[in-house]
Scaffold this motif. Structure first.
Motif, PDB file in Angstrom:
ATOM      1  N   VAL A 112       6.339   2.623   1.069  1.00 13.12           N
ATOM      2  CA  VAL A 112       5.411   1.510   0.859  1.00 13.12           C
ATOM      3  C   VAL A 112       5.190   0.769   2.172  1.00 13.12           C
ATOM      4  CG1 VAL A 112       4.990  -0.650  -0.383  1.00 13.12           C
ATOM      5  CG2 VAL A 112       6.189   1.229  -1.524  1.00 13.12           C
ATOM      6  N   GLU A 113       3.934   0.535   2.513  1.00 16.46           N
ATOM      7  CA  GLU A 113       3.589  -0.323   3.642  1.00 16.46           C
ATOM      8  C   GLU A 113       3.376  -1.737   3.119  1.00 16.46           C
ATOM      9  OE1 GLU A 113       0.569   0.883   6.676  1.00 16.46           O
ATOM     10  OE2 GLU A 113      -0.400  -0.973   5.992  1.00 16.46           O
ATOM     11  N   LYS A 138       0.839  -1.193   0.000  1.00 17.73           N
ATOM     12  CA  LYS A 138       0.000   0.000   0.000  1.00 17.73           C
ATOM     13  C   LYS A 138       0.874   1.243   0.000  1.00 17.73           C
ATOM     14  CE  LYS A 138      -3.732  -2.078   2.792  1.00 17.73           C
ATOM     15  NZ  LYS A 138      -4.510  -1.949   4.053  1.00 17.73           N
ATOM     16  N   THR A 139       0.512   2.196  -0.846  1.00 14.31           N
ATOM     17  CA  THR A 139       1.051   3.544  -0.766  1.00 14.31           C
ATOM     18  C   THR A 139      -0.133   4.482  -0.540  1.00 14.31           C
ATOM     19  OG1 THR A 139       0.852   4.013  -3.133  1.00 14.31           O
ATOM     20  CG2 THR A 139       2.858   2.882  -2.402  1.00 14.31           C
ATOM     21  N   ASN A 140       0.116   5.760  -0.496  1.00  8.18           N
ATOM     22  CA  ASN A 140      -0.980   6.703  -0.332  1.00  8.18           C
ATOM     23  C   ASN A 140      -1.864   6.782  -1.574  1.00  8.18           C
ATOM     24  OD1 ASN A 140      -0.315   7.447   2.310  1.00  8.18           O
ATOM     25  ND2 ASN A 140       1.199   8.933   1.589  1.00  8.18           N
ATOM     26  N   GLY A 179       6.033   9.022   1.301  1.00 11.15           N
ATOM     27  CA  GLY A 179       6.003   8.425  -0.021  1.00 11.15           C
ATOM     28  C   GLY A 179       6.510   7.005  -0.081  1.00 11.15           C
ATOM     29  N   ARG A 201       3.599   4.056   5.076  1.00  8.55           N
ATOM     30  CA  ARG A 201       3.147   4.850   3.935  1.00  8.55           C
ATOM     31  C   ARG A 201       3.571   6.310   4.039  1.00  8.55           C
ATOM     32  NH1 ARG A 201      -3.132   3.342   3.376  1.00  8.55           N
ATOM     33  NH2 ARG A 201      -2.893   2.696   5.547  1.00  8.55           N
TER      34      ARG A 201
END
Length: 427
Positions: free
Chosen positions: A403-404, A86-88, A401, A398
């Motif tokens: 990555v989760e 997940k990103t924003n 910028g 996140r």
């Protein structure tokens, strides 16, 4: 047992000979890749702790525990991993199935030995980065695509010795080998749908890695009263110097309508061979319990990061600091000698782990938190068993910028036991 060993060796070497993608993590872009867990499915299901003594499972994390084995043990394991990124602005999924280790442990009185093979680091990323005109002095979008595969494997041989009652010491000698392949392409867009121009640039780099490694361990196991047992351990892994033989090509590529590429022109890059360091680490652990009933333990591992194992690429927003890992876990067996209820003989495992990896991107530390569960299923009439495990964890963030990464891992371990080197009493 010998037949099982030959089959397992053949299977493992067939996996290693083909560069399997052992990870899908975008954080494997950095350094020599993502560090893999160095242990069996049994330890992994207990948060990764190694300080619990065991007579029928080989402990490949600390060679000081080899003398505790009572039976020759062949152990192998595999993982089915599910990733959610997940990103924003976006979400992605990925899956990987990998073989994790092959190990053999051999008891020899006051001595114990072990040897095997395992993946040590893994590279397996695919990253797209679009630089918009506002960030590119008004020019069209620049589209960077990064991908990488491979990693380091480790062959190891260890020996442990009980030098005093309850005290054991061990040393393990390893040899790292493997190949990391990376590809970077650059294209520019020509319309609002980000379709690439006809031509682009591609860089391919292959790095063949080799180098020695070593770690030493110390363990103490003692009775407390009539039922309880106490164990403590320490292990030190020395910094390893890895040599990289680097080859590269730079090409002009033509991009077809189906996104396939054709090489128009290619030239060799004169890359120097380099050397990088795998960081040193030291761990301390202790556990308390009742043998074949229950045990609980905790472990702390300190990681000394210097350059993070960089392959020589310069990334401005990345740095490294010392890392630390905290783990707690244990097992419970309702009734080890039950004859009427199979599930009472099953070993139930659980654990928690939290790690500050030492990787810092955009001034954000990349941390990893994991919950583990598992069961050990005995095979009838033997000390052999099947070990199933589950991991749920989150890595990264996140913010800034980044990555989760959320992962769901299912592990399968097989542990086969037999008696070797015993004289027959009857012919």
């Amino acid at each position: 047992m010998i037949k099982r060993l030959i089959v397992a060796l053949s299977l493992f070497f067939s996996f290693v000979s083909v560069a399997q993608e052992n990870t899908a993590s975008p954080y494997s872009f950095y350094g020599l890749g993502e560090q893999k867990f160095k242990g069996t499915a049994e330890n992994r299901a207990m948060g990764g702790i190694s300080t619990i003594p065991d007579s029928i499972h080989v402990n490949i994390q600390n060679p000081a525990f080899y003398p505790h084995l009572k039976l020759t043990t062949l152990s192998t394991g595999a993982t089915y991993a599910n990733y959610r990124f997940k990103t924003n602005d976006d979400k992605e999924k990925a899956r990987r199935t990998t073989l994790d280790y092959l190990a053999v442990g051999i008891p020899m009185g006051k001595f114990g030995a072990g040897f095997g093979l395992m993946p040590y680091t893994a590279v397996g990323y695919k990253i797209n980065n679009i630089i918009a005109p506002t960030e590119n002095n008004g020019f069209p979008d620049q589209i960077y695509r990064y991908s990488g595969t491979g990693g380091l494997n480790k062959a190891f041989l260890g020996l442990g010795y009980e030098f005093a009652k309850g005290f054991t010491i061990g040393a393990e000698f390893g040899y790292y080998f493997g190949k990391i392949e990376t590809m970077t392409t650059l294209t520019t867009s020509i319309n609002e749908n980000n379709q690439p121009t006809e031509y682009g640039t591609r860089e391919l780099i292959d790095s063949k890695a080799t180098g020695p490694g070593m770690n030493v361990g110390l363990a103490y196991v003692s009775k407390i009263g009539k039922k309880l047992s106490f164990a403590a351990s320490a292990m030190y892994t020395a910094q390893s110097r890895i040599s990289l033989n680097n080859d590269g090509q730079l090409a002009t590529i033509k991009i077809l309508s189906n996104n396939q590429t054709i090489v128009v022109d290619e030239q060799e890059l004169g890359l120097d061979d380099t050397q990088v360091n795998l960081p040193s680490k030291i761990s301390f652990g202790a556990s308390l319990g009742q043998a074949r009933k229950w045990f609980v333990g905790a472990e702390v591992t300190l990681l000394q990061n210097n350059d993070g194992g960089n392959r020589g690429s310069i990334v401005d927003n990345v740095g490294y600091k010392d890392g630390v890992r905290y783990a707690i876990g244990g097992y419970f067996i309702p009734k080890y000698m039950s004859f009427s209820d199979y599930w009472k003989k099953v070993t139930y495992r659980a654990g928690l782990k939290y790690e500050e990896t030492g990787l810092v991107i955009n001034n954000k530390s990349i941390n990893d938190a994991t919950m583990t569960l598992g069961v050990g299923l005995p095979l009838g009439g033997t000390f052999s068993n099947i070990n199933l495990g589950f991991e749920y964890g989150k890595k990264g963030t996140r913010d800034a910028g980044l990555v989760e990464e959320n992962y769901f891992n299912f592990t399968l371990g097989l542990s086969f036991n037999d008696r070797w080197f015993q004289k027959r009493k009857y012919d």
